[in-house]
Design a protein around this motif. Structure first.
Motif: not given
Lengths: 184, 174
Positions: A8-11, A29-30, A64-69, A80-81
């Protein structure tokens, strides 16, 4: 394992400080997810952009959603979303509530112009870094060049390119189990 | 109106392939041309708000929702626009992670990854066409590249630096 508060903090940071448009967000993000925290490899990051290109809606948001999943399942995706959208959502509602006039005045345009020029160099550095990690042999580099020329000069639809590359890769680039190794 | 607005954002969210920019035209068609819920001026200030705030450009939908139906409109519109992407990505991600070790899936991802790198390289060309107009722009771009690449500076710091130079050149009148 990555904790949900860390995610959460990162995003939230990306959502709150990510200026300069979609490609600047991908660059930020990278830096955060691959280089700084090493949650994903360069290859996995590239994959998330591939997924973002294949799906409707903003590429950055889909990635972002894919990375969170990938990191924490459905809950990670939701975290993330929401974290990505929350800072700017609040800001936009405040602007709308207070009737703050936002227009393209000369100051904003001057800053935007500088940032836009910066994004070009910033994003180029991300492409080179990610590309070096993804395309290691000469055949891969050749295929990257073909994709580049197809989009940059022949204006091929990126979505079509990704689908064709996926189908071709499924057949031509699948790892073949080694049957026998001949040693001299 | 709130419900209709929600349905419009859901529709645009599910059908607009090609990133955030691909969503602007369909939203404009529905909200300005077809229904007249927003004026041209309101729509362009929504786009300006999206550009000036951090995060995804498409958060401009919250501004549109607020104009149409207040805070509930902002909230529902944002959910409507971003929900389809979320669900589609989750569907792809869960089946991908289940089959990612299959040789054909690995091959497909290899192909996709190489195509994505080529695509992103083309994006750099596309971005530079709009952003690099004169030698000083090129210098800012080059400086950002050196700072973010070899010098490993934080991208956010690089962007702030680029913005400051842009503002300074305006003040100097160069």
């Amino acid at each position: 394992m990555v904790s949900l508060p860390q995610l959460a903090l990162t995003f939230l940071k990306i959502g709150a400080l990510g200026f300069g448009g979609p490609f600047s967000l991908l660059a930020i993000m990278q830096k955060e997810v691959v280089e700084r925290r090493k949650w994903l490899t360069a290859d996995e990051f590239t994959q998330s952009i591939g997924i973002g290109t294949m799906t409707p809606g903003p590429i950055f948001f889909a990635a972002a959603i894919f990375i969170g999943y990938r990191l924490r399942g459905i809950l990670g995706a939701v975290v993330c979303g929401l974290s990505t959208l929350l800072p700017s959502f609040i800001l936009v509602v405040v602007i709308a509530t207070l009737y703050i006039q936002v227009e393209q005045n000369a100051w904003v345009m001057a800053i935007t112009r500088g940032v836009a020029a910066g994004v070009v160099g910033l994003f180029l550095s991300v492409v080179l870094k990610t590309g070096r990690a993804t395309a290691k042999d000469s055949r891969s580099v050749a295929l990257v060049l073909v994709a580049f020329v197809a989009v940059a000069f022949f204006k091929i639809d990126p979505l079509l390119l990704i689908v064709v590359a996926g189908l071709a890769g499924a057949w031509l680039m699948r790892p073949v189990p080694k049957i026998q190794t001949v040693e001299k | 109106m709130l419900w209709d607005f929600f349905l419009i954002t859901l529709k645009v969210g599910s059908l607009a392939f090609g990133g955030g920019y691909a969503m602007i035209t369909p939203l404009h068609y529905d909200l300005v041309t077809r229904l007249g819920w927003m004026t041209e001026t309101e729509f362009s200030s929504a786009v300006a708000v999206g550009q000036i705030t951090p995060g995804p450009l498409m958060i401009m939908v919250a501004f549109m929702g607020y104009k149409v139906a207040g805070l509930p409109g902002a909230t529902l519109g944002t959910i409507g626009l971003f929900l389809p992407t979320t669900l589609i990505v989750l569907a792809i991600a869960s089946s991908y992670l289940r089959f990612k070790d299959a040789p054909m899936v690995q091959g497909a991802m290899r192909g996709v990854n190489l195509a994505v790198i080529g695509l992103l390289a083309a994006v750099v060309i596309e971005l530079s066409r709009g952003a690099i107009v004169d030698p000083l722009d090129a210098l800012i771009g080059l400086a950002a590249f050196v700072a973010a690449g070899p010098l490993k500076r934080d991208p956010i710091a690089v962007l702030i630096g680029a913005g400051i130079i842009g503002f300074a050149r305006y003040l100097v009148g160069f």
